[in-house]
Write a protein that holds these residues in place. Sequence first.
Motif, PDB file in Angstrom:
ATOM      1  N   ASP A 172       0.646  -1.008  -0.422  1.00  0.00           N
ATOM      2  CA  ASP A 172      -0.211   0.150   0.289  1.00  0.00           C
ATOM      3  C   ASP A 172       1.051   1.234  -0.136  1.00  0.00           C
ATOM      4  O   ASP A 172       0.139   2.232  -0.998  1.00  0.00           O
ATOM      5  CB  ASP A 172      -0.840   0.133   1.242  1.00  0.00           C
ATOM      6  N   TYR A 173       2.432   1.113   0.912  1.00  0.00           N
ATOM      7  CA  TYR A 173       2.607   2.207   0.980  1.00  0.00           C
ATOM      8  C   TYR A 173       3.523   2.557  -0.335  1.00  0.00           C
ATOM      9  O   TYR A 173       4.058   3.338  -1.672  1.00  0.00           O
ATOM     10  CB  TYR A 173       3.634   1.989   2.051  1.00  0.00           C
ATOM     11  N   LYS A 174       3.730   1.775  -1.030  1.00  0.00           N
ATOM     12  CA  LYS A 174       4.762   1.280  -2.165  1.00  0.00           C
ATOM     13  C   LYS A 174       3.749   2.082  -3.401  1.00  0.00           C
ATOM     14  O   LYS A 174       3.828   2.781  -4.592  1.00  0.00           O
ATOM     15  CB  LYS A 174       5.543  -0.111  -2.903  1.00  0.00           C
ATOM     16  N   ILE A 175       2.351   1.642  -3.739  1.00  0.00           N
ATOM     17  CA  ILE A 175       1.450   1.423  -4.352  1.00  0.00           C
ATOM     18  C   ILE A 175       1.386   3.380  -4.420  1.00  0.00           C
ATOM     19  O   ILE A 175       0.385   4.026  -5.181  1.00  0.00           O
ATOM     20  CB  ILE A 175      -0.193   1.146  -3.978  1.00  0.00           C
ATOM     21  N   LYS A 176       1.023   4.198  -2.570  1.00  0.00           N
ATOM     22  CA  LYS A 176       0.389   5.417  -2.453  1.00  0.00           C
ATOM     23  C   LYS A 176       2.166   6.305  -3.207  1.00  0.00           C
ATOM     24  O   LYS A 176       2.157   6.928  -3.842  1.00  0.00           O
ATOM     25  CB  LYS A 176       0.914   5.459  -0.838  1.00  0.00           C
ATOM     26  N   ALA A 177       3.126   5.858  -3.001  1.00  0.00           N
ATOM     27  CA  ALA A 177       4.586   6.820  -3.697  1.00  0.00           C
ATOM     28  C   ALA A 177       4.782   6.305  -4.612  1.00  0.00           C
ATOM     29  O   ALA A 177       4.644   7.672  -5.487  1.00  0.00           O
ATOM     30  CB  ALA A 177       5.898   5.566  -2.795  1.00  0.00           C
ATOM     31  N   CYS A 178       4.453   5.315  -5.898  1.00  0.00           N
ATOM     32  CA  CYS A 178       4.104   5.513  -6.919  1.00  0.00           C
ATOM     33  C   CYS A 178       3.219   6.553  -7.073  1.00  0.00           C
ATOM     34  O   CYS A 178       3.428   7.640  -8.772  1.00  0.00           O
ATOM     35  CB  CYS A 178       3.467   4.274  -7.644  1.00  0.00           C
ATOM     36  N   ASN A 179       1.721   6.728  -6.797  1.00  0.00           N
ATOM     37  CA  ASN A 179       0.440   7.678  -7.606  1.00  0.00           C
ATOM     38  C   ASN A 179       1.525   9.274  -7.429  1.00  0.00           C
ATOM     39  O   ASN A 179       0.811  10.047  -8.071  1.00  0.00           O
ATOM     40  CB  ASN A 179      -0.435   7.737  -5.928  1.00  0.00           C
ATOM     41  N   GLU A 180       2.306   8.802  -5.548  1.00  0.00           N
ATOM     42  CA  GLU A 180       2.272  10.934  -5.673  1.00  0.00           C
ATOM     43  C   GLU A 180       3.582  10.689  -6.747  1.00  0.00           C
ATOM     44  O   GLU A 180       3.673  12.189  -6.729  1.00  0.00           O
ATOM     45  CB  GLU A 180       2.559  10.604  -3.789  1.00  0.00           C
ATOM     46  N   ALA A 181       3.934   9.431  -7.458  1.00  0.00           N
ATOM     47  CA  ALA A 181       5.248  10.437  -7.881  1.00  0.00           C
ATOM     48  C   ALA A 181       4.635  10.204  -9.406  1.00  0.00           C
ATOM     49  O   ALA A 181       6.063   9.853 -10.297  1.00  0.00           O
ATOM     50  CB  ALA A 181       6.613   9.149  -8.489  1.00  0.00           C
ATOM     51  N   GLY A 182       3.207  10.332  -9.621  1.00  0.00           N
ATOM     52  CA  GLY A 182       3.322   9.642 -11.180  1.00  0.00           C
ATOM     53  C   GLY A 182       4.017   8.314 -11.635  1.00  0.00           C
ATOM     54  O   GLY A 182       3.637   8.286 -13.205  1.00  0.00           O
ATOM     55  N   ASP A 183       3.982   7.276 -11.252  1.00  0.00           N
ATOM     56  CA  ASP A 183       4.527   6.540 -11.488  1.00  0.00           C
ATOM     57  C   ASP A 183       3.369   5.495 -11.327  1.00  0.00           C
ATOM     58  O   ASP A 183       2.959   4.487 -10.432  1.00  0.00           O
ATOM     59  CB  ASP A 183       5.795   5.293 -10.922  1.00  0.00           C
ATOM     60  N   SER A 184       2.417   5.782 -12.619  1.00  0.00           N
ATOM     61  CA  SER A 184       1.207   4.745 -13.357  1.00  0.00           C
ATOM     62  C   SER A 184       1.344   2.576 -13.311  1.00  0.00           C
ATOM     63  O   SER A 184       0.957   2.403 -12.670  1.00  0.00           O
ATOM     64  CB  SER A 184       0.318   5.596 -14.145  1.00  0.00           C
ATOM     65  N   ALA A 185       2.562   3.233 -14.176  1.00  0.00           N
ATOM     66  CA  ALA A 185       3.022   1.744 -14.171  1.00  0.00           C
ATOM     67  C   ALA A 185       2.924   1.372 -13.209  1.00  0.00           C
ATOM     68  O   ALA A 185       2.773  -0.322 -12.580  1.00  0.00           O
ATOM     69  CB  ALA A 185       4.052   1.600 -15.303  1.00  0.00           C
ATOM     70  N   GLY A 186       3.602   1.474 -12.229  1.00  0.00           N
ATOM     71  CA  GLY A 186       4.653   0.837 -10.812  1.00  0.00           C
ATOM     72  C   GLY A 186       3.397   0.400 -10.176  1.00  0.00           C
ATOM     73  O   GLY A 186       3.425  -0.321  -8.986  1.00  0.00           O
TER      74      GLY A 186
END
Length: 823
Positions: free
Chosen positions: A142-156
């Motif tokens: 969940d934290y990794k998904i949250k970090a990717c979303n905030e960084a604009g990394d949709s693929a991640g």
Amino acid sequence: MIKKRIMINKKSYAVRMTAIAVAMMLGLTGCGKKEEKAPELLEPVTTNEAYRPVEKSDVGKKIIKNGAIVPTDYCYFFKTSATLSKVYVNVGDYVKKGTVLAEADSDDTTSGIEDLKASLSSEQQTHNVNEKIYEQKQKELDYKIKACNEAGDSAGAKENQSTKAVNAENNRYDNMLYNYKVKKLQQQIDEKESLETDNKLVAEQDGYVTYAKSLTDTDSSDEGGGSISSGENVVIISDYNTPYIEITGEQITRDGYANFNTMYTMIDGKRYELEEYKYSNQEIAAAQSASKLPYVRFKLKDVDNSKILKTGTLTPLYFSTSTAANVLVVGNDSLYEEGDKYFVYVKTDSSDKEKREIKIGAQDDNYTEVKSGLSEGDLVYYDSDSTIPSDYTTYEIKLGTFKTTGTSKSYKMVDTNQITYKAPVEGYFTQLDLAEGQEVKKGDLLYIVDSGGGSAELLELNSQISDAKSDYDSTVAGYEEQIKDLRAEIEDYRSGRKKQQVATPGDADPADDTTDTTTDDGDEEDGDYDIPDPDDNNGNTLYMVEQLTCQIEIAKYNEELAKINYNTTVNPLIAKRDKLNKNNDGKGNISVYAESDGVVQSVYASQGKQIKEGDKVVSIGSNESKMMSLSLTDNGGSSRRNGNSGSDDTGSDNSNATLLVNQEVTLIDQKDDSKKLTGRCIGATADSKKAYVTTIDGQVYITSSSGSEDTRYYIQVDDKSFYDSPKGYFVSFAKMSLENVVTVPMNIIYTETDKTSGKSYEYVWKLSKDEIVKQYVTTSTDTKSSNACVLTGLSEGDVILKESGSSGSGDNTKKKADSSSEE
């Protein structure tokens, strides 16, 4: 054109061809005369004027099988695995309802419950910890998904969401498996606790014991009793008052014998219709699920089976798909075909042949049903290649016994309830002074085994315990080191040495930390930048403290798992070590004591002998319980025959011989054939291929018995004096015995071969209404017998012919057997 339904007689055919040739020559001779057409022969011509009366019989191909008449069996078993400590009954005992049959070891049951509860506890603890690990892994994602979303990394973000979904599905499957294991363990615990409360098997009905589990054959390495599996028969009680017919070795099918329109048996010359004993759909499903199908069984229809069926005997079973039973029939050799019509030739009062059209029904290899056109008793012409006997004597059919015998002298006296004591450890005897026939009391010292201060198994157990502890300590140390590193990395982020952010060209790592997952030269001003670790969200370090905290929790839970696994591995080893140390004097000398009173039956070892764990040492039983145990695999009975008995021993081939419960046998003195004793089979070691179906309170149990390679039959001898000196006999038994059946001498049965199909058929010459007729029969024969059993084709009172001076030789005659053979 007239067409014969069967192969035309060669002689008849030759006569016809000669007549036609003569007619043609007459037509061709004579000058100027018009050619005449040869007359058609409407009547058959043969050198054998043979007629057969129209009679009532069955038509249709029959299948004939041997049926064994057996008692109804009631099985007694434990619903869970157990250690059998005592069997209170012996084969041949008559028991009343309420009799205690056997008992399981309550101490072992208690131990088994503790083991099961330990396994259940381990499963539950492991599951609870794994659930916590799963929660932390999902939280980390969940934290990794949250970090990717905030960084604009949709693929991640998508990749981590996919991983989270896979984890959820795996967790769902793990929970299903866990629930199944827990349910199974709880069921086993409940069964064991039920066994602990009532560890005895008690008879639910009166009857004879025909099978009792032998404690000698158990698999336990402990003294006394042994292990039995769930659903293994311990005792079988048989009710002789409710017999039925079994086709031994033939397992049931779902459709059974439903395709047969006719099923019957012949007992004492009387026909009885059969019906198949049916199992319920639930019972069949349970048997199929266990891959253990019971044998096919039948009962007599609409009669009291107990008054007609005699246990321990055989009866022929007849099956036919035809519905044509007790109908008018003619032989196929009487039938002619013209277009779509059928006709026969009937003998008139003037002895002429009258052509008569008939309507036919069912057919088999030899006979055809007549629906109309003939009456019972009409004499119908039949075509025959066989020479009708002209010089003969008559033989009236009477019912008798058809019997083939075998012999064996391979028997011994045994006590099936004896207890076999085994070596508890590897070592050698320091005390063993037992002898056959010696009486012992419960608690008496039987022998002492010196394990050398600690048997090889004890040393191995200590080594396994030590290795498990070493592996556990190493695993825990690894997790502690991992937790230490993760805490140091969290401190780096919290102190600012590492930043929780998305990596950009302007961001530099302020410190060179060996725990960092990026490459940095430590110079904040030289323009060098962190090289993102490809496994670290492509350099995205947002929420790293939270993710690392989850990893620490996972490491802690893995430590808990390691401890659970360690205890699960080590505790049984410690328990086994303690068990092996039982009765150990501290120096490796282990004493074994008698569990009950008895008499030494066999001693398998000697003092000073090196032994291995589980080796047999001594068997203790009761002389009063000894019985004859007979093996049929031995053909030694034939080696003693002195030639004065007037009977040829047939014991040389007992490979497929069996005895039935309640079957009678004869004991013959090896030195004097005139001295004979009678006995009967009262039981046997198990037929391991046979499955039993027992339904208790709606629950179906499929049980079987533990068999052995050499089936042994227990014989009860009527003369009790035999047991005082049970040596010097051989046993004669019936391999096939049919009572009140049609038997005829072998040399009056003939065979013929169909020239088209190549099939061989048996027949006799029968006298019927002053006509000599060919009568087809089905027989059961034995190469050692001078008689044959006629299963179909003849009845009591029929008169058949025996050619005068016939020696049984010839192509169309079965050769007569040695006149000294058993009849």
